[in-house]
Design a protein around this motif. Structure first.
Motif, short mmCIF file in Angstrom:
data_model
loop_
_atom_site.label_atom_id
_atom_site.label_comp_id
_atom_site.label_asym_id
_atom_site.label_seq_id
_atom_site.Cartn_x
_atom_site.Cartn_y
_atom_site.Cartn_z
N SER A 2 6.05 -1.38 5.07
CA SER A 2 6.14 -1.58 6.59
C SER A 2 5.42 -0.30 7.44
O SER A 2 5.04 0.66 6.64
N VAL A 3 5.05 -0.78 8.35
CA VAL A 3 4.58 0.32 9.51
C VAL A 3 5.35 1.62 9.46
O VAL A 3 4.76 2.75 9.31
N ILE A 4 6.71 1.49 9.67
CA ILE A 4 7.60 2.64 9.65
C ILE A 4 7.44 3.42 8.27
O ILE A 4 7.22 4.70 8.35
N ASP A 5 7.29 2.69 7.22
CA ASP A 5 7.05 3.34 5.84
C ASP A 5 6.10 4.14 5.90
O ASP A 5 5.82 5.15 5.23
N TYR A 6 4.91 3.71 6.41
CA TYR A 6 3.66 4.29 6.62
C TYR A 6 3.52 5.46 7.11
O TYR A 6 3.17 6.64 6.90
N VAL A 7 4.32 5.36 8.39
CA VAL A 7 4.49 6.53 9.43
C VAL A 7 5.38 7.58 8.72
O VAL A 7 4.93 8.88 8.54
N ASP A 13 4.67 15.96 4.18
CA ASP A 13 3.85 17.04 4.15
C ASP A 13 3.38 17.35 2.64
O ASP A 13 2.29 18.00 2.16
N ARG A 14 3.95 16.62 1.61
CA ARG A 14 3.58 16.98 0.40
C ARG A 14 3.36 15.45 -0.36
O ARG A 14 3.89 14.30 0.00
N GLY A 15 2.83 15.76 -1.67
CA GLY A 15 2.60 14.52 -2.65
C GLY A 15 2.17 13.25 -2.06
O GLY A 15 1.01 13.36 -1.55
N ASN A 16 2.62 11.97 -2.25
CA ASN A 16 1.92 10.81 -1.86
C ASN A 16 1.78 10.80 -0.26
O ASN A 16 1.00 9.87 0.18
N GLY A 17 2.56 11.42 0.54
CA GLY A 17 2.41 11.63 1.92
C GLY A 17 1.06 11.80 2.30
O GLY A 17 0.44 11.51 3.44
N ARG A 18 0.18 12.79 1.43
CA ARG A 18 -1.18 12.90 1.83
C ARG A 18 -2.24 11.95 1.72
O ARG A 18 -3.15 11.78 2.11
N LEU A 19 -2.06 10.85 0.74
CA LEU A 19 -2.81 9.60 0.42
C LEU A 19 -3.04 8.75 1.60
O LEU A 19 -4.36 8.64 2.24
N PRO A 20 -2.07 8.34 2.40
CA PRO A 20 -2.39 7.62 3.69
C PRO A 20 -3.02 8.23 4.67
O PRO A 20 -3.88 8.00 5.50
N GLU A 21 -2.57 9.46 4.81
CA GLU A 21 -3.39 10.76 5.84
C GLU A 21 -4.89 10.57 5.57
O GLU A 21 -5.71 10.68 6.38
N ILE A 22 -5.12 10.79 4.15
CA ILE A 22 -6.69 10.77 4.04
C ILE A 22 -7.22 9.29 4.08
O ILE A 22 -8.51 9.34 4.72
N GLY A 23 -6.58 8.26 3.87
CA GLY A 23 -7.15 7.05 4.13
C GLY A 23 -7.40 6.88 5.79
O GLY A 23 -8.27 6.33 6.01
#
Length: 326
Positions: A2-7, A13-23
């Motif tokens: 969901s959108v909330i999960d993406y947010v 700040d770590r791990g998989n959290g950076r992938l959507p940020e780069i996207g």
């Protein structure tokens, strides 16, 4: 998801959290040229990406290991001049000699980190040391007129890319590459060592962390990035002079961008570059008041975003989701 999960992933700040940020960053810069109503605006967008490259590199060196390099312009200039002079000497395209320019910048940065770490320089001492190097490099580029063209500079030829939009997307690709390298490094044992060193250097040494080695790694990787960005920046500009890489032209802006966007964050350098270049462009119509208004705006932003824009925004999201789930 969901959108909330993406947010939630975005605010991690770590791990998989950076992938959507780069996207998100990739998607933003991919569509940005659609809003470029003129060639001038496209050049402004390109300058934003170029300064984001410098700022990501400084984030590794200064943000994570407290090595305040005040010769980002000097390193970029060494990378660019070495590449162009070597290409002109052998009569080839500067793309062939680009690795040489990048290696020279990396070697200088790594050497500075080694000397500073071995002699246990403080942040202030490193700043003074590198500022002196910045001034020395500028004097060298200006004084060696027979090789560098002196203060007049020299043209960059044989690049082969003529279109501004091609250069823009080249810079975006490099930026995404830099961010991937940054994310992988910070999420690895290198990032853990950097954080340990930044928190308490003596404690890090006591636990077996090789402080000198990790500071040299950070300094070298950041300097390689700066050398690469400086050389490709020269390819795009088509001309290089010492003024292009001066302390006021590069270092002051990059340091403001990093602090304003948020140190030790992935997207902070990018947000800082967007904010500072945009403010500069808006104030270009008021040259007599530019410095006064620019300084006042920065003071206001610092007072409201002391940790940087990105950390403040993420903190606000976390508090909101915590209150909703609680």
């Amino acid at each position: 998801m969901s959108v909330i999960d993406y947010v939630r992933e975005f605010t991690n700040d770590r791990g998989n959290g950076r992938l959507p940020e780069i996207g998100i960053i990739l998607a933003f810069f991919a569509v940005l040229p659609l809003f470029a109503a003129s060639g001038y605006l496209l050049r402004v967008f390109t300058i934003i990406v170029v300064f984001a490259l410098f700022t990501v590199a400084l984030n590794i060196v200064f943000g994570h290991t407290d090595q305040l390099f005040l010769f980002v312009g000097g390193l970029a200039g060494m990378g660019a001049y070495t590449t162009v002079i070597a290409a002109n000497s052998v009569g080839t395209t500067p793309w062939i000699t680009l690795p040489l320019g990048v290696a020279i910048a990396g070697m200088i940065g790594g050497t500075v980190s080694y000397v500073a770490a071995k002699r246990k320089f403080t942040v202030i001492l490193i700043a003074i040391f590198t500022l002196a190097l910045q001034l020395t490099i500028m004097e060298l580029l200006t004084g060696a007129r027979g090789v560098t063209g002196g203060s007049v500079g020299m043209p960059v030829q044989g690049v082969g890319i003529q279109s501004d939009i091609q250069f823009y997307y080249l810079f975006v690709a490099v930026l995404i590459g830099f961010l991937v390298v940054y994310a992988r490094m910070i999420d690895s044992r290198y990032g853990l060592a950097f954080e340990t060193i930044r928190q308490e250097e003596l404690a890090a040494e006591a636990t077996g962390v090789d402080v000198v080695r990790y500071k040299v790694i950070a300094g070298t990787v950041g300097s390689l990035m700066i050398g690469f960005a400086g050389a490709v920046y020269a390819f795009w500009a088509g001309y290089i002079s010492p003024g292009t890489f001066s302390f006021l032209s590069i270092d002051v802006l990059v340091l403001i961008m990093l602090t304003l966007g948020g140190m030790r964050t992935l997207s902070g350098p990018v947000i800082g570059a967007i904010a500072v270049v945009s403010i500069e462009e808006i104030l270009a119509s008021y040259p007599q008041w530019r410095l006064v208004i620019f300084g006042t705006l920065l003071i206001v932003l610092y007072l409201n975003f002391r940790q940087g824009i990105v950390p403040n925004v993420k903190s606000a999201y976390r508090e909101r989701f915590a209150s909703e789930s609680g």
